[in-house]
Design an enzyme around this catalytic site. Sequence first.
Site, short mmCIF file in Angstrom:
data_model
loop_
_atom_site.label_atom_id
_atom_site.label_comp_id
_atom_site.label_asym_id
_atom_site.label_seq_id
_atom_site.Cartn_x
_atom_site.Cartn_y
_atom_site.Cartn_z
N HIS A 159 0.92 -0.96 -0.10
CA HIS A 159 -0.16 0.01 0.11
C HIS A 159 0.85 1.37 0.10
O HIS A 159 0.36 2.25 0.57
CB HIS A 159 -0.69 0.32 1.16
CG HIS A 159 -1.88 -0.83 1.17
ND1 HIS A 159 -3.23 -0.72 0.39
CD2 HIS A 159 -2.10 -2.38 1.75
CE1 HIS A 159 -3.93 -1.86 0.61
NE2 HIS A 159 -3.39 -2.73 1.37
N ASP A 164 -0.55 -4.93 6.27
CA ASP A 164 -1.48 -5.79 5.48
C ASP A 164 -1.27 -5.81 3.88
O ASP A 164 -0.52 -5.13 3.48
CB ASP A 164 -2.90 -5.20 5.74
CG ASP A 164 -2.98 -3.70 5.13
OD1 ASP A 164 -2.07 -3.02 5.27
OD2 ASP A 164 -3.87 -3.63 4.32
N GLU A 165 -1.85 -7.15 3.53
CA GLU A 165 -1.92 -7.29 2.02
C GLU A 165 -0.59 -7.03 1.23
O GLU A 165 -0.49 -6.40 0.40
CB GLU A 165 -3.16 -6.24 1.48
CG GLU A 165 -4.44 -6.71 1.93
CD GLU A 165 -5.61 -5.96 1.37
OE1 GLU A 165 -6.48 -6.53 0.80
OE2 GLU A 165 -5.50 -4.65 1.09
N VAL A 166 0.23 -7.79 1.88
CA VAL A 166 1.61 -7.48 1.02
C VAL A 166 1.79 -8.83 0.06
O VAL A 166 1.93 -9.85 0.28
CB VAL A 166 2.75 -7.63 2.15
CG1 VAL A 166 4.12 -7.53 1.33
CG2 VAL A 166 2.52 -6.43 3.27
#
Lengths: 540, 540
Positions: free
Chosen positions: B280, B333-335
């Site tokens: 992100h 998150d969401e790596v």
Amino acid sequence: MMVVAADLLGKTAFWGIGFCLIVVSAAAGASNGANERLNIWPMPKSVSHGHHSLYLSDGFELKTDGSTYLDGSGILKDAFSRMVEVIRGTHAVDGNVVAGFNQSHVLKGVHVVVLSANEELQHGIDESYHLTVPDIGSSLYAYLRAQTVYGALHGLQTFSQMCQFNFTSRAFEVHQVPWTVLDQPRFAYRGLLIDTARHYLPLPVIKKVIDSMTYSKLNVLHWHIVDTQSFPLEIPSYPKLWDGAYSSSERYTVGDATEIVRYAQRRGINVLAELDVPGHAQSWGVGYPKLWPSKDCQQPLDVSSDFTFKVINGILSDFGKIFKYKFVHLGGDEVNTTCWTSTPRIQKWLKTRRFDGQQAYQYFVLRAQKIALSHGYEIINWEETFNNFGSKLSRKTVVHNWLGGGVAQQVVAAGLRCIVSNQDKWYLDHLDATWDGFYSNEPLANITQPKQQALVLGGEVCMWGENIDASDIEQTIWPRAAAAAERLWTSPENLANDLSKVGGRLAHFRCLLNQRGVAAAPVSGYGRDAPDEPGSCHLQ
Amino acid sequence: MMVVAADLLGKTAFWGIGFCLIVVSAAAGASNGANERLNIWPMPKSVSHGHHSLYLSDGFELKTDGSTYLDGSGILKDAFSRMVEVIRGTHAVDGNVVAGFNQSHVLKGVHVVVLSANEELQHGIDESYHLTVPDIGSSLYAYLRAQTVYGALHGLQTFSQMCQFNFTSRAFEVHQVPWTVLDQPRFAYRGLLIDTARHYLPLPVIKKVIDSMTYSKLNVLHWHIVDTQSFPLEIPSYPKLWDGAYSSSERYTVGDATEIVRYAQRRGINVLAELDVPGHAQSWGVGYPKLWPSKDCQQPLDVSSDFTFKVINGILSDFGKIFKYKFVHLGGDEVNTTCWTSTPRIQKWLKTRRFDGQQAYQYFVLRAQKIALSHGYEIINWEETFNNFGSKLSRKTVVHNWLGGGVAQQVVAAGLRCIVSNQDKWYLDHLDATWDGFYSNEPLANITQPKQQALVLGGEVCMWGENIDASDIEQTIWPRAAAAAERLWTSPENLANDLSKVGGRLAHFRCLLNQRGVAAAPVSGYGRDAPDEPGSCHLQ
């Protein structure tokens, strides 16, 4: 009135070393590169600007030397404070402009000269203004001259749009100085309808709508107060009428209505009260069931009973104490006379008078008109009254178009005045109506004679409330109402024919509304659609 | 602290001729008839009330005799003024309460006693308060006692909800006196996330969100500042970072961020800044392309480069000057590590370290944690960090749940602290998530040991910004966030198990928000749905 004060022009010329005026005419959508774009909405009648910038002084002030208008009630002072707050609210700055900057680049305030002492806000008052912002120099003030304080208010709105936060200097600046703006509205009536009968709108919500109207120079709040579903307003003459409110808390006192009128008037906005008769009036009978044709058939209002007209008289008498605008709106739309023709008592009355339903409808509207006239009002009626018995209407009637295009043409040909709100283009509750339709809707379409053109008072966008409450009113009104506002304010020669040239400026204005805390929706979507993906405000 | 001042209780007993206390316990949704319903949101820990009413004096005042807290910065005074404004903003009244009414029915003000002089707003401060409003008598003041000024602020919010305009007396009144309220929050962390990366939110919009949070006693604004799409915040240490903003105007200066923190703090709200790394973060590379793995593969941030961590250090150093809350949010998150494993330069680095993508992810998060700790912050990370390498996280980590239910249970079993935001219930951008789901979501579900329960700091509702901008943020947050706010504030014994008993009170609170100018959506619909037909606010 539009003559530039000689001393100011002289100074501008003297200071103007190296300045280059760009005279923008018919440039509503023209863009001379990103830096040069003229981001003022609605576009003024005539405007020229340069390339320099001035810092707004920390002590940015209002000066009124030479004004005939003494601002005893603080209308101008308050408007100035609001303007400064709105500019400064967008970013936090340290108070270092006076101290840290080259003084010849600092604008100290606005010098406002208002020529008329009269602060009565009536239809057709002079709303023009002349605004100049000097080039770099010393002891600088912008200069704003207007016939009335309400013209000056418009000038302040224009000035506010010249200002912007500069992320490099960390100051608020006026860009593109020097400026010369000569401006006046094309139409005297530039309205927005709100509807507090389908959903109650709390006072702070109405006030916020009023504030947002000023940003695009709309000047009439058409308050559709009452309808079939609810009667939220206190009427002292008939105190049970507001028993027809949705709940005990969803009501407006006379004090509330007076406050709305006062609040709007101080912002240059008249409030047009509507009493929609004889249809759209079922809620009246909650308090006074005698107003219904019968318990089972509850509207239109009982045409056969004098009590009905006594109540209308009482309401309009009370209106007269609250609503000082010269017009009152008497509705008259969508009248289904079945309850009259099917209720024995009224049937009988019709027979005596030899009326069919249509004639009774005409009788009702004309009798209500007479009552309004007796209270000193001129009348606005929805177009069905004209379509059905136009020649019978009082000559003081303004016909309010809504059903479709082409009506204004017929109204003015008949010598009556007209307000344009054709629903296909200017109904905000039509979520499939997009900004370009709002922008393109021309009130004078096919009206070529100047005398007839003068009978078109202007237009109005309508925010009917079936699906509108405090949660969604702002983003359903804006930015589409602003597109109509430019149509109503701006001279035809400055309106954009090529809509692709105006979209970017409208998007800029929408972002400006957002920066001022107004929940204006993306320009690109339908109605109040949410943005459909991440991105810049300016591209949505 | 919770002991009632003896003199006040004495007076209440003396005045209490004919009063009848209704002690409401476990009465979150109970209604003793319309007049008796306890319309306070969120429901206090303990509350009793009577049946009388007092008029608010025109000169309704704040008295602080006996307070240790001197209010040097005006936090209490300003909160009191805002409260009075919010009450009085709903209707216009003539200033006749002092003159025209029986003086034994007039409440002159609120006497606030704050016991601590410290106005530092930190996680876990005492937010409790004790509020009494006397029965009819003479020289009456409400009495509000709190350990901290922030507890007093909550007490004022509660007081404001006891007040209402009376259409008969034409005065603002406190209903159901006498009142005794003892109140304190169940959880210390009651958050709302806003996202300024998917859409820029202007300062006035963020301020309005903060104001609206106070009405339901939320106390943490989680500011998700930066993301893939944009980097709007100025970072003096790396001044090109905000080149990643959407446009030159869609940016926040350090001054702006400081102002947001200050504004929130004065309202009892901490600002939790988030720096979401290493995923992100694509927008970082607009100003510093070296932060990208490569021009064609732009996130996560380059794990192999010391420059990446120098930048993170610089940002957190700058954060330290602005964001004084003890926590910083480091995302995590969401790596997706594909850009690392596919970029030759980073591939090589991974090989040297014998890292696979997952190990590099762990390395990155832990190294970022160390930097944050070195700046004195405790850390919040999204739950993927815990799910992947929970045992390696700093013991000062708070794990922020979002993927689903049941995570808190595992986090606290591992001895770490937790914040609950499971997306199926508490993501506001899920428009199909309705208020009852928000209300019912229990942070302590299946956590029975007190020691583990204590590790759940609270919860947060998340207003992700993909489809949210200034035009729709308010009605997407409210009233659903308020449903979660009661879950987070109110003692379990006062929470409604039967949701049919709480809906009416929530609808009342939603109407209250509307009256305060907050665009809270109908309770009955999905997400921010418009009202689907005409009707009363209280029934929609």
